[in-house]
Structures are given as C-alpha cells and as structure tokens.
Scaffold this motif. Structure first.
Motif, PDB file in Angstrom:
ATOM      1  N   LEU A 123      -0.789   6.469   2.828  1.00  0.00           N
ATOM      2  CA  LEU A 123       0.440   6.358   3.615  1.00  0.00           C
ATOM      3  C   LEU A 123       0.160   6.535   5.101  1.00  0.00           C
ATOM      4  O   LEU A 123       0.678   5.784   5.938  1.00  0.00           O
ATOM      5  CB  LEU A 123       1.455   7.396   3.146  1.00  0.00           C
ATOM      6  CG  LEU A 123       2.352   7.011   1.977  1.00  0.00           C
ATOM      7  CD1 LEU A 123       3.124   8.218   1.479  1.00  0.00           C
ATOM      8  CD2 LEU A 123       3.311   5.898   2.381  1.00  0.00           C
ATOM      9  N   ALA A 124      -0.636   7.541   5.446  1.00  0.00           N
ATOM     10  CA  ALA A 124      -0.944   7.787   6.855  1.00  0.00           C
ATOM     11  C   ALA A 124      -1.702   6.623   7.464  1.00  0.00           C
ATOM     12  O   ALA A 124      -1.438   6.213   8.607  1.00  0.00           O
ATOM     13  CB  ALA A 124      -1.750   9.080   6.991  1.00  0.00           C
ATOM     14  N   THR A 125      -2.650   6.065   6.717  1.00  0.00           N
ATOM     15  CA  THR A 125      -3.429   4.930   7.222  1.00  0.00           C
ATOM     16  C   THR A 125      -2.545   3.708   7.419  1.00  0.00           C
ATOM     17  O   THR A 125      -2.631   3.019   8.442  1.00  0.00           O
ATOM     18  CB  THR A 125      -4.567   4.595   6.239  1.00  0.00           C
ATOM     19  OG1 THR A 125      -5.400   5.746   6.066  1.00  0.00           O
ATOM     20  CG2 THR A 125      -5.409   3.443   6.771  1.00  0.00           C
ATOM     21  N   ALA A 126      -1.683   3.439   6.432  1.00  0.00           N
ATOM     22  CA  ALA A 126      -0.787   2.286   6.538  1.00  0.00           C
ATOM     23  C   ALA A 126       0.158   2.435   7.718  1.00  0.00           C
ATOM     24  O   ALA A 126       0.418   1.479   8.451  1.00  0.00           O
ATOM     25  CB  ALA A 126       0.000   2.116   5.239  1.00  0.00           C
ATOM     26  N   LEU A 127       0.679   3.639   7.915  1.00  0.00           N
ATOM     27  CA  LEU A 127       1.617   3.876   9.011  1.00  0.00           C
ATOM     28  C   LEU A 127       0.920   3.784  10.362  1.00  0.00           C
ATOM     29  O   LEU A 127       1.438   3.162  11.302  1.00  0.00           O
ATOM     30  CB  LEU A 127       2.270   5.246   8.850  1.00  0.00           C
ATOM     31  CG  LEU A 127       3.225   5.697   9.959  1.00  0.00           C
ATOM     32  CD1 LEU A 127       4.301   4.655  10.208  1.00  0.00           C
ATOM     33  CD2 LEU A 127       3.857   7.035   9.590  1.00  0.00           C
ATOM     34  N   ALA A 128      -0.253   4.389  10.474  1.00  0.00           N
ATOM     35  CA  ALA A 128      -0.971   4.368  11.743  1.00  0.00           C
ATOM     36  C   ALA A 128      -1.400   2.954  12.123  1.00  0.00           C
ATOM     37  O   ALA A 128      -1.345   2.570  13.297  1.00  0.00           O
ATOM     38  CB  ALA A 128      -2.190   5.289  11.668  1.00  0.00           C
ATOM     39  N   ALA A 151       0.830  -1.205   0.000  1.00  0.00           N
ATOM     40  CA  ALA A 151       0.000   0.000   0.000  1.00  0.00           C
ATOM     41  C   ALA A 151       0.866   1.257   0.000  1.00  0.00           C
ATOM     42  O   ALA A 151       0.601   2.212  -0.743  1.00  0.00           O
ATOM     43  CB  ALA A 151      -0.926  -0.003   1.215  1.00  0.00           C
ATOM     44  N   ALA A 152       1.918   1.257   0.836  1.00  0.00           N
ATOM     45  CA  ALA A 152       2.803   2.421   0.894  1.00  0.00           C
ATOM     46  C   ALA A 152       3.540   2.612  -0.424  1.00  0.00           C
ATOM     47  O   ALA A 152       3.685   3.737  -0.913  1.00  0.00           O
ATOM     48  CB  ALA A 152       3.793   2.262   2.048  1.00  0.00           C
TER      49      ALA A 152
END
Length: 294
Positions: free
Chosen positions: A103-108, A67-68
């Motif tokens: 990116l924010a969702t994958a990281l969180a 995803a990222a």
C-alpha cells in the motif's frame, strides 16, 4: 473510525497507563471506571467499523488500484483467518508487512506530487524495518533461525521521525494560521511532557506508536507539532478523507503491535490513497492547475 481510534488511544493506551501517577487514585475509582469503559467502547467501535471501512476503500480503488486492492484483501483474509485460529503468527505477521509495504509503495509511486510521497515512503520503510525485526523470530515455528540486528530498530526510529516531520508535505500549500497555532501548541505540550517526565513519555511513545525514544525529546516534540499542523491543514482544506487516513496512521503506529493497530494502518494508507485521488480529480474538474512535481 479515525475518531474512535483516537479516543481509544487517548484513554486505553495513554490515560489508563499513566493513571497510576494520579494522587489519591483510590478515591477516584468510579470516575476512572467510567472513563475506562468509554475507552473500551471506542475500541469496539473502531473494530466494528474496520471491516466495512476496508471493504468500501477496496471498492473505491476498482481496477485502477489492483495492487492496493490486493493488499487490503490480503490483510483482511489473513487477519480473519488468524482470529478463527486457521492462520498462525508467522503468516499473519508477514502478510501484514506485505500488505502495508504494498500500500505504501503504491501510494508513494502514484502520488500526484512527488514531495507528498516523502512521508508515505518514510512511513512504509519505518513500518517494514520495525515489523521485520518483530516478525523475524516467527520463523522458529518452522525450525528456521532468522534474526535481525538491533540497529534495524534505529533505522525504523529515524524513518518514523522523518515521516512525522514531513507530513506537512501532504497538506496543500498556503497560509493557515490555525494550523500553525495548532502545530506550535502541540509541539510545546509535547516538549513539556518530555522534559517533565522523560521516562514515562518514552514508554508511552514505545507502547503507542512503536518508537523507542532514542533521539532527544525536542525531535519528537517538533514531530508531534508537524503532525498536528498537517491534520488541521487537511481538515480546513476540506480533505477529510486524507485527514482521517493520517489520523489512522498515527493511532495505528509503526510496527507490529496488534492486528487491530495493523488494521488501522492498512485503512489509513488506503484512505490517504483514495483521498489524494479524489482531490486530484476534483482539481482537474475545476480546471485548477496541477501542483509542480518538484
């Protein structure tokens, strides 16, 4: 890249916009020109480093971060298309939003510590709200009327402040006197700036980071102090990649300002993700216990 973007922010987006208030500026044209050229040079350095930085970060994810990797490639391809005139503003804005939110969702969701996901999620929501408000009128290009209420920006403001205030959760726990002093000093300087010239400080806040300044100046001063604390703590803990990622989020700002600033945000989120993954692997290799999830 983080250092270059910070210099550009300090000179081009801050100093040159406030230089008009300098007494006898006409007699300082030569020093002013030298400083301005330094800011432009830093800007071009940051842009030149952006493409290889994004490519290397995408390679670091590999198969474990599909995803990222998709988000980075999406932004890179669409931004390149926009630069060559092959992609219109509608596609650029919404592709950028999709990339940042992904990116924010994958990281969180993959953060080894749940508390560390709070600032990332807050940033993602703030960027999504501000960016969507800016990009909504783009649908007029395809004869679609789509507008969002101004209250959306208030939500972006609140989540943007929540991001800054919660960034110390990204840093490792433990006492760090230098980080505390740095946070206190920056907070006091920011408070003095807001109290001394509230209108100018709020204009800079809007132009530089996308916040309109609707909250009391004290809130932004504390937020600035929290960001400074987190940056210093990450650097002193040897987590340079995460510190660079956080710095890029700060210099990139919240919302759709320019393709350049959006690129800083994409790189910042990717660097934070890779840095957190590397820190977790290093702790596991050293046999250190994982931090509690809550």
């Amino acid at each position: 890249m983080a250092v270059a973007s910070a210099i550009e922010l300090a000179i081009l987006r801050t100093f040159t916009r406030t230089a008009i208030h300098i007494p006898a500026l006409n007699s300082l044209q030569e020093p002013y020109a030298v400083v301005s050229r330094g800011g432009r040079y830093a800007y071009f350095v940051a842009i030149a480093l952006m493409v290889p930085a994004l490519a290397m970060l995408a390679l670091r994810f590999g198969r474990q971060g599909i995803a990222a990797t998709f988000a980075i490639l999406l932004f890179a391809v669409v931004a390149t298309g926009a630069a060559t005139g092959l992609v219109d503003r509608l596609l650029l804005d919404w592709a950028t939003l999709i990339a940042v939110v992904t990116l924010a969702t994958a990281l969180a969701s993959s953060s080894p510590r749940r508390l560390a996901s709070i600032p990332i999620a807050s940033f993602g929501i703030a960027f999504a709200l501000s960016g969507a408000f800016t990009a909504a009128p783009d649908f007029a290009e395809v004869d679609i009327t789509f507008e969002l209420p101004a209250r959306v920006l208030d939500g972006a403001e609140i989540f943007g402040i929540a991001f800054a205030l919660s960034t110390p959760l990204l840093a490792s726990r433990g006492k760090d006197r230098a980080a505390r002093w740095a946070g206190a000093a920056v907070a006091l300087l920011a408070l003095a700036f807001f109290l001394g010239n509230g209108s100018t400080s709020r204009f800079l806040l809007l132009w530089n980071v996308g916040l309109s300044g609707i909250l009391p100046g004290f809130a932004y001063a504390v937020a600035a102090g929290a960001l400074a604390f987190a940056l210093v703590r990450l650097v002193r803990a040897g987590r340079g990649l995460e510190a660079a990622g956080l710095a890029l989020l700060i210099t990139g700002g919240i919302g759709l300002h320019s393709t350049y600033q959006s690129g800083l945000v994409v790189a910042g989120l990717a660097a934070l993700s890779v840095g957190m993954l590397s820190t977790r692997r290093a702790d596991a290799a050293d046999g250190l216990p994982a931090e509690p999830a809550v």
